[in-house]
Structure formats: structure tokens, C-alpha cells
Design a protein around this motif. Structure first.
Motif, mmCIF file in Angstrom:
data_model
loop_
_atom_site.group_PDB
_atom_site.id
_atom_site.type_symbol
_atom_site.label_atom_id
_atom_site.label_comp_id
_atom_site.label_asym_id
_atom_site.label_seq_id
_atom_site.Cartn_x
_atom_site.Cartn_y
_atom_site.Cartn_z
ATOM 1 N N ILE A 29 0.610 -1.234 0.042
ATOM 2 C CA ILE A 29 0.019 -0.264 0.254
ATOM 3 C C ILE A 29 0.850 0.861 -0.147
ATOM 4 O O ILE A 29 0.281 2.255 0.787
ATOM 5 N N GLY A 30 1.863 1.059 -0.395
ATOM 6 C CA GLY A 30 3.281 2.300 -0.416
ATOM 7 C C GLY A 30 3.559 2.775 0.687
ATOM 8 O O GLY A 30 4.331 3.804 0.849
ATOM 9 N N LEU A 31 2.969 2.218 2.157
ATOM 10 C CA LEU A 31 3.978 2.350 3.253
ATOM 11 C C LEU A 31 5.261 2.274 3.872
ATOM 12 O O LEU A 31 5.786 2.646 4.883
ATOM 13 N N ASP A 32 5.795 1.818 2.453
ATOM 14 C CA ASP A 32 6.980 1.219 3.295
ATOM 15 C C ASP A 32 8.051 1.959 2.211
ATOM 16 O O ASP A 32 9.073 2.099 1.341
ATOM 17 N N ARG A 33 9.104 3.367 3.285
ATOM 18 C CA ARG A 33 9.478 3.611 2.389
ATOM 19 C C ARG A 33 10.555 3.983 2.423
ATOM 20 O O ARG A 33 11.796 4.621 1.729
ATOM 21 N N GLU A 34 10.758 2.619 2.793
ATOM 22 C CA GLU A 34 13.025 1.809 2.155
ATOM 23 C C GLU A 34 12.794 1.393 1.209
ATOM 24 O O GLU A 34 13.646 0.839 0.260
ATOM 25 N N HIS A 35 11.389 0.560 0.537
ATOM 26 C CA HIS A 35 11.065 0.298 -0.893
ATOM 27 C C HIS A 35 9.937 0.933 -1.064
ATOM 28 O O HIS A 35 8.917 -0.034 -1.379
ATOM 29 N N PRO A 36 9.899 1.722 -1.746
ATOM 30 C CA PRO A 36 8.226 2.953 -2.691
ATOM 31 C C PRO A 36 8.718 2.142 -4.122
ATOM 32 O O PRO A 36 9.201 1.993 -4.510
ATOM 33 N N HIS A 37 7.341 1.588 -3.904
ATOM 34 C CA HIS A 37 6.859 1.412 -5.040
ATOM 35 C C HIS A 37 5.454 1.905 -5.587
ATOM 36 O O HIS A 37 4.061 1.983 -4.840
ATOM 37 N N SER A 38 5.013 2.961 -6.596
ATOM 38 C CA SER A 38 4.421 3.423 -6.368
ATOM 39 C C SER A 38 2.521 2.992 -6.723
ATOM 40 O O SER A 38 2.683 1.669 -7.377
ATOM 41 N N VAL A 39 1.926 3.030 -5.754
ATOM 42 C CA VAL A 39 0.508 2.623 -5.984
ATOM 43 C C VAL A 39 -0.473 3.226 -6.990
ATOM 44 O O VAL A 39 -1.070 4.119 -6.899
ATOM 45 N N THR A 40 -0.918 2.488 -8.201
ATOM 46 C CA THR A 40 -1.762 3.720 -9.262
ATOM 47 C C THR A 40 -3.075 3.663 -9.265
ATOM 48 O O THR A 40 -3.722 2.931 -7.598
ATOM 49 N N ASP A 41 -3.647 4.396 -9.701
ATOM 50 C CA ASP A 41 -4.569 4.775 -9.559
ATOM 51 C C ASP A 41 -5.435 4.441 -10.365
ATOM 52 O O ASP A 41 -4.820 3.278 -11.594
ATOM 53 N N SER A 42 -7.149 4.332 -11.142
ATOM 54 C CA SER A 42 -7.435 4.054 -12.011
ATOM 55 C C SER A 42 -7.465 4.041 -13.674
ATOM 56 O O SER A 42 -7.872 3.312 -14.813
ATOM 57 N N ALA A 43 -6.965 5.607 -13.274
ATOM 58 C CA ALA A 43 -6.275 5.970 -14.504
ATOM 59 C C ALA A 43 -4.851 5.695 -15.097
ATOM 60 O O ALA A 43 -5.187 5.142 -16.488
ATOM 61 N N ALA A 44 -4.383 5.575 -14.456
ATOM 62 C CA ALA A 44 -2.798 5.372 -15.205
ATOM 63 C C ALA A 44 -3.228 3.709 -15.341
ATOM 64 O O ALA A 44 -2.063 3.198 -16.504
ATOM 65 N N SER A 45 -4.171 3.407 -14.985
ATOM 66 C CA SER A 45 -3.869 1.637 -14.560
ATOM 67 C C SER A 45 -4.942 1.159 -15.570
ATOM 68 O O SER A 45 -4.386 0.837 -17.046
ATOM 69 N N ALA A 46 -6.118 1.769 -16.531
ATOM 70 C CA ALA A 46 -7.258 2.246 -17.334
ATOM 71 C C ALA A 46 -6.163 2.056 -18.796
ATOM 72 O O ALA A 46 -6.017 1.578 -20.213
ATOM 73 N N THR A 47 -5.182 3.432 -18.973
ATOM 74 C CA THR A 47 -4.318 3.421 -20.372
ATOM 75 C C THR A 47 -3.053 2.436 -20.485
ATOM 76 O O THR A 47 -2.968 2.085 -21.553
ATOM 77 N N SER A 48 -3.113 1.281 -18.969
ATOM 78 C CA SER A 48 -2.049 0.283 -19.436
ATOM 79 C C SER A 48 -2.763 -0.524 -20.381
ATOM 80 O O SER A 48 -2.221 -1.514 -20.868
ATOM 81 N N LEU A 49 -3.823 -1.105 -19.531
ATOM 82 C CA LEU A 49 -4.983 -1.777 -20.046
ATOM 83 C C LEU A 49 -5.393 -1.430 -22.092
ATOM 84 O O LEU A 49 -5.274 -2.218 -22.544
ATOM 85 N N MET A 50 -5.616 -0.488 -21.762
ATOM 86 C CA MET A 50 -6.588 -0.022 -23.121
ATOM 87 C C MET A 50 -4.956 0.524 -24.504
ATOM 88 O O MET A 50 -5.321 0.275 -25.500
ATOM 89 N N ALA A 51 -4.052 1.353 -23.775
ATOM 90 C CA ALA A 51 -2.846 1.796 -24.626
ATOM 91 C C ALA A 51 -1.921 0.685 -24.391
ATOM 92 O O ALA A 51 -0.797 1.145 -25.142
ATOM 93 N N GLY A 52 -1.214 0.249 -23.686
ATOM 94 C CA GLY A 52 -0.524 -0.546 -23.191
ATOM 95 C C GLY A 52 1.274 0.241 -23.216
ATOM 96 O O GLY A 52 1.910 0.118 -23.684
ATOM 97 N N ILE A 53 0.642 1.348 -22.177
ATOM 98 C CA ILE A 53 1.771 2.045 -21.827
ATOM 99 C C ILE A 53 1.707 2.270 -20.845
ATOM 100 O O ILE A 53 0.481 2.601 -20.415
ATOM 101 N N LYS A 54 2.929 2.096 -19.775
ATOM 102 C CA LYS A 54 3.073 3.458 -18.140
ATOM 103 C C LYS A 54 3.159 4.817 -18.357
ATOM 104 O O LYS A 54 3.699 5.167 -19.454
ATOM 105 N N THR A 55 2.046 5.011 -17.518
ATOM 106 C CA THR A 55 1.443 6.317 -17.387
ATOM 107 C C THR A 55 2.493 7.219 -15.710
ATOM 108 O O THR A 55 1.293 6.029 -14.736
ATOM 109 N N TYR A 56 1.584 8.157 -15.821
ATOM 110 C CA TYR A 56 0.944 8.529 -14.463
ATOM 111 C C TYR A 56 0.164 8.660 -13.792
ATOM 112 O O TYR A 56 -0.970 9.163 -14.222
ATOM 113 N N ASN A 57 -0.408 8.813 -12.150
ATOM 114 C CA ASN A 57 -1.922 8.820 -12.083
ATOM 115 C C ASN A 57 -1.791 9.853 -12.350
ATOM 116 O O ASN A 57 -1.975 11.018 -12.072
ATOM 117 N N GLY A 58 -3.395 9.956 -13.115
ATOM 118 C CA GLY A 58 -4.284 10.850 -13.302
ATOM 119 C C GLY A 58 -4.324 10.658 -14.398
ATOM 120 O O GLY A 58 -5.144 11.357 -15.546
#
Length: 571
Positions: free
Chosen positions: A259-288
Motif C-alpha cells: 500500500i505504498g507505506l514502506d519508505r525503504e522500498h517505495p513503489h507507487s500504487v496505481t490509480d484507475s486512470a494510469a492502470s486503465a491506460t495500461s490496459l487500453m493503450a499498452g503504456i506505463k504512465t502517471y496517475n491521473g
């Protein structure tokens, strides 16, 4: 009238900033303009009273949910990485999520091996190799592989592609729904059984897991000019299997990493826009981002590519058409919050992102968002028009066939049965060849929330209490009804069709930490899946249709005692 689009400037006076905080993901659970509620549930004395009053001896799961909210403790489960509290996390997670395929398998992906095993391919995907992300033994895939899978289905000769997205449904949510429905613990690992999309075997089927991490948490943008102010956001995505688990049933549920709370090993948690863009357009992008790359370029989703080739395309969703997931099926926008402009893209009107030449517009749209109104919304920029924030009433008038537009429109009407009116008007549109738009919903912008027992009487949760009138239930169709209507129109396409079906209520329920609603939403989506399968079998379309069932991201429900959920299902 259609509202004018302000002339772009290099940097407009008001620059919107998409927060780097994961908590902005809450916006998928409220309206697209809701307030961030934080990461823990605060229950007032009135809330406790409401929860007690909502207890129902004839509905054990509803009672269990009510008591959990009242006591902030439940032996059967909790939300978040702190097991001593029932509700400490209202947002998304970085969990691996499931994908189920029908009419197509995952063998191509398996032969290639996961991108997470290969540093060079990871660098192409994320721009650099994220820390801790290389895993030589990875058998999970990436969300962008779902885009590739849709293209593969067409290359293999499938005429129709149906993408079903249970928004916010992770493996744990699916398992809870199966256990409740069957009144027994049906599985503890793997694909599982007990729901239609788990058990379906009349078509070739497969199962896998995918990573949902975005490119970045967010960036600065100008919604009026539709440009990124920061065209080089820091890459913060990735997935560390040693911390998150190589499968959902092997994850560390007491860890803050997912859930993104490990500050020593931070990896962003997606929002629905970035994840849907990955599903529909095949790219990684920023949240929103809605089909915008992390460096500020518009990208074309698969639906628009197929439409240009002669395929009919359709969207079915239980939430507003301009919410992040359906938006990314077609529109472009630097910000998911610019809903009126996103809706304009979707129905073929000039928008902030396409101000000189409008997009063609989606052929078939069935959605919620009806009846909403809002006076101001700075997040939507200078051209926000007072009225429906999801899909402005003037735009709805402009696209109607009787006003010179292209759409045959049906919407919620007082005293009229929602299913009957929807199917009647869908048949008219199918016969005439017109585009079809159906507009329904309740207060809040969505279809009525179905609870686990099939009723529509949600109990109190972290968001409050949803209450529906008899008219709300009668005058609205279900997601399965919408799916049936969409297929009636799309099946007329000689070339074939692409259809996205979103059960958005799973996400709303999980944000509210309401398992009763969450299970109800999964079962509602399962009914829509049955409708899809009925259509395929009725039309002997097993060889020509590929169905992909997945989610855009997970939440963080931890099921501590499955037997209690099973017992509630035995009522």
C-alpha cells in the motif's frame, strides 16, 4: 448549446497538481470530484447508531459488516496491514491481480517469459529498471500485456473482443465472493472455483496474474492547455516480489509495502486512470493520465484503432461514462478529473484535448451518471459548465438524433421500468443502425449498489449509508441488462466489435471497506459475464470471440477467517 473551449496558453493561471500521495486514489470511490477521506475510517457516535440500526438477523453478512463498523474490529477480516483494526486503509494496493481468458490463452506471454525477468525489457517498459523489480522466477505478467493480448486475439482471427473489468477486484475479493456464494471455503490458492468466470469451461480458458504499478505517482499539468508542466516526472513504479509476494496467496498482509507505506522500498500504487491506460493503450504512465504518456504525448487506445478499421466499439459501465476506466477506453486528457471534456471526446464533440477536430465518438455507450448536478469545479478548468459534472446536459442534447446528432438516446424516466425501456430502445437502434446511448443512475452517479444477498440495501460503511427508493431500483437496469442491450446493437457489425464492460461498484465498495457491497458487486459482474457467455453460445461465436476478465488494481481486504464468510452464505 455546446460550451466553448478556451484558447490554449503555454501555462494557464491555475496549474493543477496530481498529488504524489496514494490517497488520491480515493477519488475512484467517490465521484470524480470527491474529497480525499484519508487512510483510516473514523466512526462517529451517529455512525455507530446507524450501524446498530442497520443490523439484520435475516442477512448475516450485512449484520457482520454493521458490527465491524461499530466495533472497528472483526474476527473475519480487516482492511489494511494492521490486523487489530477493521478499517485502516481506504485506498488501492499494489497487489498482483488476476486475469481470466476465454477463447484465447496466455501461452504467448509464457513463452516470452515475464517482462519482470528481463532487465532490458523492464527498461523499455518503465524507462529504467525499478529497484528490486527483477525476478528471474517471475511467472506474473504486466498490465500492459492485456493490451497486447487484445491485439493478439484479433491477429489470431477473432472477430470480437470483450474486455470485462471488475474495477478494484483483486484475488482476495474474488475469493470472498466465491466463499459467500457457495457457503463453503472453495479454494485457498490458484484460479479458484465457485463463480461463473472461475468455472466456465465451454470455451478455451486460462488464468494468470499481473502487476499494476504505474510509471509515476503523479505530475504537474495544465488542464486548460492540456499540457504537462513537468514533462519528466520521476519514475516511481515497479514491483518487488520478495516484499509483495509472487502470488496473492503468498503475500505479506502485515507489510506496508503493497500500500505504498514502506519508505525503504517505495513503489507507487496505481490509480484507475494510469492502470486503465495500461490496459487500453499498452503504456506505463502517471496517475491521473487518460491516454497521455508520462512525457505529455497523447496516445491512441485500442478501441480507436479498431474503430478506424471498421469495427464497432462499445462501453458498458455501472458508473459515469467519464470516470477513469471507461474514459481511458477512448478519450485523451491530462487529468482524469476533467470529466465534461472527457465525455465530449467519448460522444464525438469538440473538447479541450481535441479542440480543432473532434474524435469520431463511441458507437454504443451504456452508463450511469444521470441526474447529477454541480455548480463549480475548478479541477475541470475554465470551460466547466454548471450542471451535470459527468456529462453535461447540453452535450447530451447536442448528440441526439432528433437534434441533428448521431445517437439514439434512452435515459432514466420516472415510472418507466429500466430494463424494459433499455432493451426496447436498443432494439430500435439495432434496427436503424444508429449509435446508441443509455443514461441511468442514482444519486451519487452510479447504479444502485447490490448487496451480497442480491438486494439493494447497503449498510453503513466508511463513506456513510446509501439508501434507494423503489423507483431507484425499478427505473434503472442492472449491469447484466446493459450488457445484453449493448450486444443487441453491436452484433449487427459485419466487421466485428470491441466491447468494454466495467463493474465499477467493486471499487466503490472496497474504498468504503464494505464487504457486503463488494461481494454484491462481484456477483453483479458475474451476472454480466453470464450474459456475455449466453450471447456467445446463442450465436455460436466461441471461435470468433475472445473474452478477457480482469481488474485495474487491487485494494487491501485481508480475509482472516473464511469460515465465517462461508457461514454467512449458508443463511
Amino acid at each position: 448549446m455546446h460550451h466553448s473551449i478556451p484558447v490554449p496558453v503555454i501555462i494557464a493561471p491555475a496549474i493543477l497538481i496530481l498529488s504524489l500521495l496514494v490517497s488520491n486514489c480515493w477519488l475512484t470511490a467517490t465521484s470524480a470530484f470527491g474529497q480525499d477521506k484519508g487512510n483510516s475510517s473514523v466512526v462517529s457516535e451517529q455512525s455507530i447508531s446507524d450501524a446498530t440500526a442497520n443490523a439484520d438477523d435475516d442477512d448475516p453478512l450485512r449484520t457482520m459488516q454493521s458490527e465491524a463498523v461499530r466495533n472497528q474490529k472483526a474476527s473475519w477480516g480487516h482492511w489494511g496491514h494492521l490486523p487489530e483494526r477493521f478499517s485502516t486503509w481506504l485506498n488501492h494496493s499494489n497487489r498482483l491481480i488476476p486475469v481470466y481468458t476465454f477463447g484465447i490463452n496466455l501461452e504467448m506471454l509464457r513463452k516470452e517469459k515475464s517482462v519482470y525477468t528481463d532487465a532490458e525489457r523492464l527498461k523499455k517498459l518503465y524507462g529504467e529498471v525499478p529497484d528490486g523489480t527483477i525476478n528471474p522466477d517471475a511467472t506474473y505478467f504486466d498490465q500492459t500485456d492485456i493490451y497486447r493480448l487484445q491485439k493478439l486475439a484479433l491477429e489470431q482471427g477473432h472477430k470480437n473482443v470483450i474486455l470485462m473489468i471488475f474495477d478494484g477486484m483483486d484475488w482476495q475479493t474474488t475469493r470472498a465472493a466465491s466463499i459467500y456464494k457457495n457457503g463453503k471455503v472453495t479454494y485457498d490458492s490458484g484460479r479458484g472455483t465457485g463463480l461463473s468466470f472461475l468455472d466456465e469451461r465451454r470455451m478455451e480458458t486460462d488464468f494468470g496474474l499481473i502487476v499494476t504499478s504505474p510509471y509515476a505517482s503523479g505530475t504537474k499539468f495544465d488542464v486548460d492547455a492540456q499540457i504537462l508542466v513537468n514533462r519528466e516526472p520521476k519514475m516511481t513504479g515497479g514491483y518487488n516480489a520478495s516484499l509483495g509476494g509472487d502470488a496473492p496467496w503468498n503475500e505479506q498482509s502485515n507489510s506496508g509495502y503493497l500500500i505504498g507505506l514502506d519508505r525503504e522500498h517505495p513503489h507507487s500504487v496505481t490509480d484507475s486512470a494510469a492502470s486503465a491506460t495500461s490496459l487500453m493503450a499498452g503504456i506505463k504512465t502517471y496517475n491521473g493520465a487518460v491516454n497521455f504518456s508520462h512525457d505529455g504525448e497523447q496516445v491512441e487506445p485500442i478501441a480507436r484503432k479498431l474503430q478506424a478499421e471498421g469495427y464497432k466499439i462499445g462501453i458498458v459501465t455501472s458508473v459515469p461514462l467519464s470516470h477513469a476506466t471507461p474514459a481511458a477506453a477512448y478519450a485523451n486528457n491530462v487529468a482524469r478529473y476533467d470529466c465534461q471534456d472527457i465525455a465530449r471526446d467519448m460522444v464525438g464533440l469538440v473538447s479541450a484535448a481535441h479542440r480543432n477536430k473532434a474524435l469520431p465518438g463511441i458507437d454504443v455507450i451504456l452508463c450511469a451518471g444521470w441526474g447529477e448536478s454541480q455548480g463549480k469545479d475548478k479541477a475541470q478548468g475554465e470551460n466547466y459548465a454548471k450542471g451535470n459534472p459527468h456529462f453535461h446536459q447540453d452535450d447530451l442534447l447536442a448528440i441526439r438524433k432528433e437534434n441533428g446528432g448521431k445517437y439514439h438516446v434512452v435515459q432514466r424516466t420516472k415510472g418507466v421500468d429500466g430494463r424494459e425501456s433499455l432493451l426496447r430502445e436498443a432494439k430500435i437502434a439495432a434496427a436503424s443502425g444508429d449509435r446508441f446511448l443509455a443514461f441511468y443512475g442514482t444519486k451519487g452517479g452510479h447504479l444502485p449498489f447490490q448487496t451480497a444477498d442480491g438486494k439493494f440495501n447497503p449498510t453503513f460503511d466508511a463513506k456513510g449509508t446509501e439508501k434507494y427508493t423503489d423507483a431507484d431500483i425499478k427505473e434503472n437496469p442492472t449491469l447484466a441488462d446493459m450488457t445484453e442491450a449493448a450486444l443487441l446493437v453491436l452484433e449487427k457489425s459485419e466487421k466485428g466489435f470491441w466491447l468494454m464492460i466495467e463493474e465499477g461498484d467493486v471499487d466503490w465498495a472496497n474504498h468504503a471497506n464494505n464487504l457486503d457491497n463488494s461481494i454484491g458487486a462481484v456477483l453483479s459482474g458475474d451476472d454480466a459475464f453470464k450474459t456475455v457467455m449466453d450471447w456467445i453460445l446463442k450465436n455460436n461465436a466461441q471461435e470468433t470471440t475472445a473474452v478477457i476478465v480482469t481488474s485495474d488494481h487491487g485494494h487491501f481486504f485481508v480475509l482472516d477467517d473464511p469460515a465465517e464468510i462461508a457461514k454467512a452464505g449458508q443463511r
